[in-house]
Design a protein around this motif. Sequence first.
Motif, mmCIF file in Angstrom:
data_model
loop_
_atom_site.group_PDB
_atom_site.id
_atom_site.type_symbol
_atom_site.label_atom_id
_atom_site.label_comp_id
_atom_site.label_asym_id
_atom_site.label_seq_id
_atom_site.Cartn_x
_atom_site.Cartn_y
_atom_site.Cartn_z
ATOM 1 N N THR A 3 0.827 -1.211 0.000
ATOM 2 C CA THR A 3 0.000 0.000 0.000
ATOM 3 C C THR A 3 0.857 1.255 0.000
ATOM 4 O OG1 THR A 3 -1.733 -1.186 1.195
ATOM 5 C CG2 THR A 3 -1.803 1.224 1.269
ATOM 6 N N LEU A 4 1.891 1.282 0.831
ATOM 7 C CA LEU A 4 2.729 2.472 0.944
ATOM 8 C C LEU A 4 3.555 2.721 -0.319
ATOM 9 C CD1 LEU A 4 3.884 2.137 4.656
ATOM 10 C CD2 LEU A 4 2.142 3.690 3.710
ATOM 11 N N VAL A 5 4.060 1.648 -0.923
ATOM 12 C CA VAL A 5 4.799 1.811 -2.182
ATOM 13 C C VAL A 5 3.848 2.293 -3.270
ATOM 14 C CG1 VAL A 5 5.991 0.558 -4.043
ATOM 15 C CG2 VAL A 5 6.675 0.203 -1.661
ATOM 16 N N GLY A 6 2.676 1.672 -3.358
ATOM 17 C CA GLY A 6 1.693 2.099 -4.354
ATOM 18 C C GLY A 6 1.279 3.549 -4.163
ATOM 19 N N LYS A 7 1.066 3.951 -2.920
ATOM 20 C CA LYS A 7 0.689 5.339 -2.621
ATOM 21 C C LYS A 7 1.803 6.298 -3.033
ATOM 22 C CE LYS A 7 -0.617 8.302 1.303
ATOM 23 N NZ LYS A 7 0.441 9.289 1.196
ATOM 24 N N SER A 8 3.044 5.933 -2.713
ATOM 25 C CA SER A 8 4.180 6.792 -3.063
ATOM 26 C C SER A 8 4.316 6.935 -4.574
ATOM 27 C CB SER A 8 5.473 6.229 -2.474
ATOM 28 O OG SER A 8 5.393 6.196 -1.066
ATOM 29 N N LEU A 9 4.110 5.838 -5.281
ATOM 30 C CA LEU A 9 4.184 5.923 -6.741
ATOM 31 C C LEU A 9 3.017 6.718 -7.305
ATOM 32 C CD1 LEU A 9 5.469 2.375 -7.730
ATOM 33 C CD2 LEU A 9 6.731 4.541 -7.703
ATOM 34 N N GLY A 10 1.855 6.610 -6.654
ATOM 35 C CA GLY A 10 0.715 7.429 -7.058
ATOM 36 C C GLY A 10 1.006 8.913 -6.893
ATOM 37 N N GLU A 11 1.839 9.234 -5.922
ATOM 38 C CA GLU A 11 2.279 10.615 -5.698
ATOM 39 C C GLU A 11 3.455 10.976 -6.600
ATOM 40 O OE1 GLU A 11 3.258 10.400 -1.561
ATOM 41 O OE2 GLU A 11 1.163 10.534 -0.904
ATOM 42 N N LYS A 12 3.863 10.042 -7.457
ATOM 43 C CA LYS A 12 5.004 10.213 -8.371
ATOM 44 C C LYS A 12 6.316 10.431 -7.613
ATOM 45 C CE LYS A 12 2.349 10.895 -12.295
ATOM 46 N NZ LYS A 12 1.567 9.705 -12.380
ATOM 47 N N ASP A 13 6.441 9.822 -6.439
ATOM 48 C CA ASP A 13 7.632 9.966 -5.611
ATOM 49 C C ASP A 13 8.368 8.622 -5.543
ATOM 50 O OD1 ASP A 13 9.572 10.550 -3.727
ATOM 51 O OD2 ASP A 13 8.192 11.629 -2.397
ATOM 52 N N ILE A 14 9.200 8.383 -6.547
ATOM 53 C CA ILE A 14 9.940 7.120 -6.648
ATOM 54 C C ILE A 14 10.903 6.957 -5.474
ATOM 55 C CG2 ILE A 14 11.623 5.834 -8.032
ATOM 56 C CD1 ILE A 14 10.316 7.131 -10.516
ATOM 57 N N LYS A 140 17.824 -7.480 -6.406
ATOM 58 C CA LYS A 140 18.343 -6.857 -7.630
ATOM 59 C C LYS A 140 17.225 -6.121 -8.381
ATOM 60 C CE LYS A 140 22.064 -7.529 -9.056
ATOM 61 N NZ LYS A 140 23.233 -6.666 -8.975
ATOM 62 N N ARG A 141 16.063 -6.726 -8.464
ATOM 63 C CA ARG A 141 14.931 -6.102 -9.165
ATOM 64 C C ARG A 141 14.524 -4.806 -8.472
ATOM 65 N NH1 ARG A 141 12.339 -5.451 -13.972
ATOM 66 N NH2 ARG A 141 10.174 -4.922 -13.609
ATOM 67 N N PHE A 142 14.399 -4.855 -7.151
ATOM 68 C CA PHE A 142 13.949 -3.671 -6.430
ATOM 69 C C PHE A 142 14.961 -2.535 -6.565
ATOM 70 C CE2 PHE A 142 13.147 -0.949 -2.769
ATOM 71 C CZ PHE A 142 11.790 -0.740 -2.916
ATOM 72 N N HIS A 143 16.231 -2.846 -6.431
ATOM 73 C CA HIS A 143 17.249 -1.800 -6.483
ATOM 74 C C HIS A 143 17.500 -1.277 -7.899
ATOM 75 C CE1 HIS A 143 18.373 -1.509 -2.274
ATOM 76 N NE2 HIS A 143 18.016 -2.776 -2.217
ATOM 77 N N SER A 144 17.007 -1.995 -8.915
ATOM 78 C CA SER A 144 17.112 -1.488 -10.287
ATOM 79 C C SER A 144 16.133 -0.338 -10.531
ATOM 80 C CB SER A 144 16.828 -2.607 -11.296
ATOM 81 O OG SER A 144 15.427 -2.877 -11.367
ATOM 82 N N LYS A 145 15.080 -0.301 -9.725
ATOM 83 C CA LYS A 145 13.997 0.678 -9.819
ATOM 84 C C LYS A 145 13.216 0.616 -11.136
ATOM 85 C CE LYS A 145 15.680 3.940 -6.406
ATOM 86 N NZ LYS A 145 15.982 5.329 -6.086
ATOM 87 N N GLU A 146 13.378 -0.469 -11.889
ATOM 88 C CA GLU A 146 12.580 -0.631 -13.109
ATOM 89 C C GLU A 146 11.093 -0.723 -12.776
ATOM 90 O OE1 GLU A 146 14.013 -3.840 -15.558
ATOM 91 O OE2 GLU A 146 16.081 -3.255 -15.216
ATOM 92 N N TRP A 147 10.771 -1.289 -11.609
ATOM 93 C CA TRP A 147 9.394 -1.414 -11.147
ATOM 94 C C TRP A 147 8.727 -0.057 -11.007
ATOM 95 C CZ3 TRP A 147 9.103 1.290 -6.666
ATOM 96 C CH2 TRP A 147 10.299 1.478 -5.964
ATOM 97 N N ALA A 148 9.512 0.957 -10.719
ATOM 98 C CA ALA A 148 8.948 2.297 -10.468
ATOM 99 C C ALA A 148 8.430 2.949 -11.739
ATOM 100 C CB ALA A 148 9.996 3.186 -9.801
ATOM 101 N N LEU A 149 8.878 2.465 -12.867
ATOM 102 C CA LEU A 149 8.525 3.088 -14.142
ATOM 103 C C LEU A 149 7.320 2.413 -14.802
ATOM 104 C CD1 LEU A 149 12.152 3.514 -15.477
ATOM 105 C CD2 LEU A 149 10.776 5.168 -14.191
ATOM 106 N N LEU A 150 6.814 1.328 -14.214
ATOM 107 C CA LEU A 150 5.742 0.580 -14.843
ATOM 108 C C LEU A 150 4.441 1.366 -14.982
ATOM 109 C CD1 LEU A 150 6.218 -2.910 -13.158
ATOM 110 C CD2 LEU A 150 6.849 -2.227 -15.484
ATOM 111 N N ASN A 151 4.088 2.126 -13.973
ATOM 112 C CA ASN A 151 2.806 2.831 -13.973
ATOM 113 C C ASN A 151 2.924 4.347 -13.918
ATOM 114 O OD1 ASN A 151 1.146 0.475 -14.032
ATOM 115 N ND2 ASN A 151 1.785 0.106 -11.919
ATOM 116 N N LEU A 152 4.128 4.867 -14.140
ATOM 117 C CA LEU A 152 4.304 6.323 -14.129
ATOM 118 C C LEU A 152 4.180 6.848 -15.551
ATOM 119 C CD1 LEU A 152 7.245 6.844 -11.628
ATOM 120 C CD2 LEU A 152 4.827 7.146 -11.245
ATOM 121 N N SER A 153 3.016 7.326 -15.877
ATOM 122 C CA SER A 153 2.861 7.897 -17.229
ATOM 123 C C SER A 153 1.920 9.077 -17.205
ATOM 124 C CB SER A 153 2.344 6.840 -18.192
ATOM 125 O OG SER A 153 1.254 6.124 -17.680
#
Length: 153
Positions: A3-14, A140-153
Amino acid sequence: VATLVGKSLGEKDIDKASEVGKTASTLGILWGIFVGIIFVVVPLPLLYAFTTDQTVIALGIPVMIFMALNQPGLNYMIVMGGALRGAGDTYKLMIYTMVRLWGLFVPLSYLFILTLNQGVAGLWQAEIISILATAFIIFKRFHSKEWALLNLS
């Protein structure tokens, strides 16, 4: 953490989402160490809570040690899996889970239990190895931060 990661990404705060994941994973590992210490220090009261059968108790004590060793990696994997789910990175997480179970855990269980004749200890060795390998991949996946770009558009 999902929830907190999703909320932060919703705020566009990677950066905030990343920090949430790192903090939660550290707390998960620390909790795993704490629980692991309890499993090693006081296994008998925990086992007696479920059975008084001395055969089961005798078999359970070494298992408690394996469970103790398993806790930090398992907690990390669970927490960071939640962080990746919160970021919407569910497909990769599903693949990691399938590979862990069918590519590592099942074959290693077969090897340790049947080929090397290690019994229940072999099952736990397979579990620990599969979890540590998957935790490393998730790290490795988390620290790549590729996950952060999936829904930021």
